[in-house]
Design a protein around this motif. Structure first.
Motif, short mmCIF file in Angstrom:
data_model
loop_
_atom_site.label_atom_id
_atom_site.label_comp_id
_atom_site.label_asym_id
_atom_site.label_seq_id
_atom_site.Cartn_x
_atom_site.Cartn_y
_atom_site.Cartn_z
N ALA A 1 -1.81 -5.31 0.46
CA ALA A 1 -2.36 -4.30 1.35
C ALA A 1 -2.63 -4.92 2.71
O ALA A 1 -2.85 -6.14 2.82
CB ALA A 1 -3.64 -3.70 0.78
N SER A 2 -2.63 -4.10 3.75
CA SER A 2 -2.92 -4.60 5.09
C SER A 2 -3.63 -3.55 5.91
O SER A 2 -3.56 -2.35 5.62
CB SER A 2 -1.61 -5.00 5.79
N SER A 3 -4.34 -4.03 6.95
CA SER A 3 -4.94 -3.12 7.93
C SER A 3 -4.99 -3.82 9.27
O SER A 3 -5.02 -5.05 9.34
CB SER A 3 -6.35 -2.68 7.50
N ARG A 4 -5.00 -3.01 10.33
CA ARG A 4 -4.97 -3.58 11.68
C ARG A 4 -6.29 -4.28 12.00
O ARG A 4 -6.33 -5.39 12.52
CB ARG A 4 -4.70 -2.50 12.71
N THR A 5 -7.37 -3.59 11.70
CA THR A 5 -8.69 -4.17 11.93
C THR A 5 -9.47 -4.13 10.63
O THR A 5 -9.06 -3.50 9.66
CB THR A 5 -9.47 -3.40 13.01
N LYS A 6 -10.61 -4.75 10.66
CA LYS A 6 -11.44 -4.79 9.46
C LYS A 6 -11.89 -3.40 9.04
O LYS A 6 -12.02 -3.11 7.85
CB LYS A 6 -12.65 -5.68 9.74
N ASN A 7 -12.12 -2.53 9.98
CA ASN A 7 -12.72 -1.24 9.67
C ASN A 7 -11.72 -0.11 9.44
O ASN A 7 -12.11 1.01 9.16
CB ASN A 7 -13.69 -0.84 10.78
N GLN A 8 -10.45 -0.39 9.56
CA GLN A 8 -9.45 0.64 9.31
C GLN A 8 -9.04 0.63 7.84
O GLN A 8 -9.05 -0.41 7.20
CB GLN A 8 -8.24 0.44 10.21
N PRO A 9 -8.66 1.78 7.30
CA PRO A 9 -8.22 1.83 5.90
C PRO A 9 -6.99 0.96 5.67
O PRO A 9 -6.18 0.76 6.57
CB PRO A 9 -7.90 3.31 5.68
N GLN A 10 -6.85 0.48 4.46
CA GLN A 10 -5.72 -0.38 4.12
C GLN A 10 -4.49 0.44 3.77
O GLN A 10 -4.58 1.51 3.17
CB GLN A 10 -6.10 -1.27 2.93
N HIS A 11 -3.34 -0.10 4.14
CA HIS A 11 -2.05 0.43 3.72
C HIS A 11 -1.58 -0.42 2.55
O HIS A 11 -1.55 -1.65 2.65
CB HIS A 11 -1.02 0.33 4.85
N PHE A 12 -1.17 0.22 1.46
CA PHE A 12 -0.73 -0.50 0.28
C PHE A 12 0.79 -0.49 0.17
O PHE A 12 1.45 0.49 0.52
CB PHE A 12 -1.32 0.13 -0.98
N GLY A 13 1.33 -1.60 -0.35
CA GLY A 13 2.72 -1.63 -0.76
C GLY A 13 2.89 -0.89 -2.08
O GLY A 13 1.92 -0.42 -2.67
N ASP A 14 4.13 -0.80 -2.54
CA ASP A 14 4.44 -0.05 -3.75
C ASP A 14 4.21 -0.84 -5.03
O ASP A 14 4.39 -0.31 -6.13
CB ASP A 14 5.88 0.45 -3.72
N GLY A 15 3.86 -2.10 -4.91
CA GLY A 15 3.54 -2.91 -6.07
C GLY A 15 4.72 -3.65 -6.65
O GLY A 15 5.89 -3.26 -6.49
N THR A 16 4.40 -4.76 -7.33
CA THR A 16 5.38 -5.54 -8.09
C THR A 16 4.90 -5.61 -9.53
O THR A 16 3.79 -6.07 -9.79
CB THR A 16 5.52 -6.97 -7.53
N ARG A 17 5.74 -5.14 -10.45
CA ARG A 17 5.39 -5.23 -11.87
C ARG A 17 5.91 -6.55 -12.40
O ARG A 17 7.11 -6.79 -12.41
CB ARG A 17 5.96 -4.07 -12.66
N LEU A 18 5.01 -7.41 -12.85
CA LEU A 18 5.36 -8.75 -13.30
C LEU A 18 5.02 -8.90 -14.78
O LEU A 18 3.89 -8.63 -15.18
CB LEU A 18 4.59 -9.80 -12.49
N SER A 19 6.01 -9.31 -15.56
CA SER A 19 5.80 -9.57 -16.98
C SER A 19 6.09 -11.02 -17.27
O SER A 19 7.13 -11.55 -16.85
CB SER A 19 6.72 -8.68 -17.84
N ILE A 20 5.18 -11.67 -18.00
CA ILE A 20 5.35 -13.08 -18.32
C ILE A 20 5.37 -13.23 -19.84
O ILE A 20 4.39 -12.87 -20.52
CB ILE A 20 4.25 -13.92 -17.66
#
Lengths: 116, 112
Positions: free
Chosen positions: B92-111
């Motif tokens: 996830a990322s955001s421009r500033t500390k107080n802005q909502p985060q944008h999330f990626g679509d995720g990585t499904r990892l199986s071990i």
């Protein structure tokens, strides 16, 4: 450390009716942010609504509104006129306003089912 | 803008292998984070960064390393994969500390 609790693992609502999802949190801070995220089966995390703790007015976004009770540390989400597309996992999240980062602390989630 | 891009989307590893999960954002966001989501649970913070060259640990950092050599990229490394690290990983990322985060679509990892 802050904790976020969602006491309803699953909820069900009839299409077009209203449902309320509960969230409580524990913190010693006075300045913070609260969020509701929606996670559909596609796995995306979608921001539904956010509330700044210093604002007394409850946030509203179209059919979504919150009931923020700061003294009780309660932050419930009300979904009006429920639609089939509202079916998803809903997560309540907390973010400190004083920590260096912008990281979120999540609750365990509530699965919302919408019946046609 | 592509937003937050995570690669790969799926991965299967054997115990003891290592790999890097990639996360890139093209929004010039300073703040980036890695979370893991185990079945039926909310997301838990692994590591976060408040800018290039600055990283710190979250709630569940053991077994993971991160670096932030550029603003755009925030890779997550598993050094010795263990079955307990089977999860879905979100960046996830955001421009500033107080802005909502944008999330990626995720990585499904199986071990295994």
């Amino acid at each position: 450390a802050q904790t976020v609790t969602q006491s309803q693992p699953e909820m069900s609502v009839q299409e077009a009716e209203t449902v309320t999802l509960s969230c409580t949190y524990d913190t010693s801070e006075s300045d913070y942010y609260l969020f509701w995220y929606k996670q559909p089966p596609s796995r995306q995390m979608i921001l539904v609504i956010r509330q700044e703790a210093y604002k007394q007015q409850n946030a509203t976004e179209n059919r979504f509104s919150v009931n923020f009770q700061k003294a009780a540390k309660s932050f419930s989400l009300k979904i009006s006129d429920s639609q089939l597309g509202d079916a998803a996992m809903y997560f309540c999240a907390y973010r400190s306003a004083i920590n260096a980062g912008n990281m979120l602390t999540f609750g365990g989630g509530t699965r919302l089912m919408v019946k046609p | 803008n592509a937003g937050v891009t995570q690669t790969p989307k799926f991965q299967v590893l054997k115990t003891g292998q290592s790999m890097t999960l990639q996360c890139a954002q093209d929004m010039n966001h300073e703040y980036m984070s890695w979370y893991r989501q185990d079945p039926g649970m909310g997301l838990r913070l692994i590591h976060y960064s408040v800018g290039a060259g600055i990283t710190d640990q979250g709630e569940v950092p053991n077994g993971y390393n991160v670096s932030r050599s550029t603003t755009e990229d925030f890779p997550l490394r598993l050094l010795l994969a263990a079955p307990s690290q089977t999860s879905v990983y979100f960046c996830a990322s955001s421009r500033t500390k107080n802005q909502p985060q944008h999330f990626g679509d995720g990585t499904r990892l199986s071990i295994l």
